[in-house]
Design a protein around this motif. Structure first.
Motif, PDB file in Angstrom:
ATOM      1  N   ILE A  24     -29.287 108.885  92.858  1.00  0.00           N
ATOM      2  CA  ILE A  24     -28.729 109.201  94.180  1.00  0.00           C
ATOM      3  C   ILE A  24     -28.658 110.707  94.376  1.00  0.00           C
ATOM      4  N   SER A  32     -27.200 105.958  99.751  1.00  0.00           N
ATOM      5  CA  SER A  32     -25.932 105.805  99.032  1.00  0.00           C
ATOM      6  C   SER A  32     -25.272 107.137  98.705  1.00  0.00           C
ATOM      7  N   SER A  35     -21.564 107.462  98.700  1.00  0.00           N
ATOM      8  CA  SER A  35     -20.847 106.744  97.647  1.00  0.00           C
ATOM      9  C   SER A  35     -21.048 107.358  96.269  1.00  0.00           C
ATOM     10  N   TYR A  39     -19.778 106.158  92.247  1.00  0.00           N
ATOM     11  CA  TYR A  39     -20.630 105.870  91.092  1.00  0.00           C
ATOM     12  C   TYR A  39     -20.236 106.758  89.905  1.00  0.00           C
TER      13      TYR A  39
END
Length: 63
Positions: A24, A32, A35, A39
């Protein structure tokens, strides 16, 4: 003993989460990206759980 099995599972989960977080972070505009911190936090918690439940070596080797 459930602790070593939990440590093994959590280590694998943490490594997977860390790899996903790296993917990411390395991909501009990743869907993503918002977020990413979740993670990272989940990976950190999984690594901590794995370490807490792993069988630790005896301290005698330091003597």
């Amino acid at each position: 003993m459930i602790a070593p099995a939990l440590a093994f599972d959590e280590q694998n989960r943490a490594e997977g989460l860390a790899a996903r977080a790296a993917e990411i972070a390395d991909t501009p505009g990743h869907p993503s990206a918002g977020s990413l911190h979740h993670y990272q936090q989940c990976a950190r918690a999984a690594f901590e759980t794995a370490a807490a439940h792993a069988i630790q070596p005896d301290e005698g080797w330091r003597a």
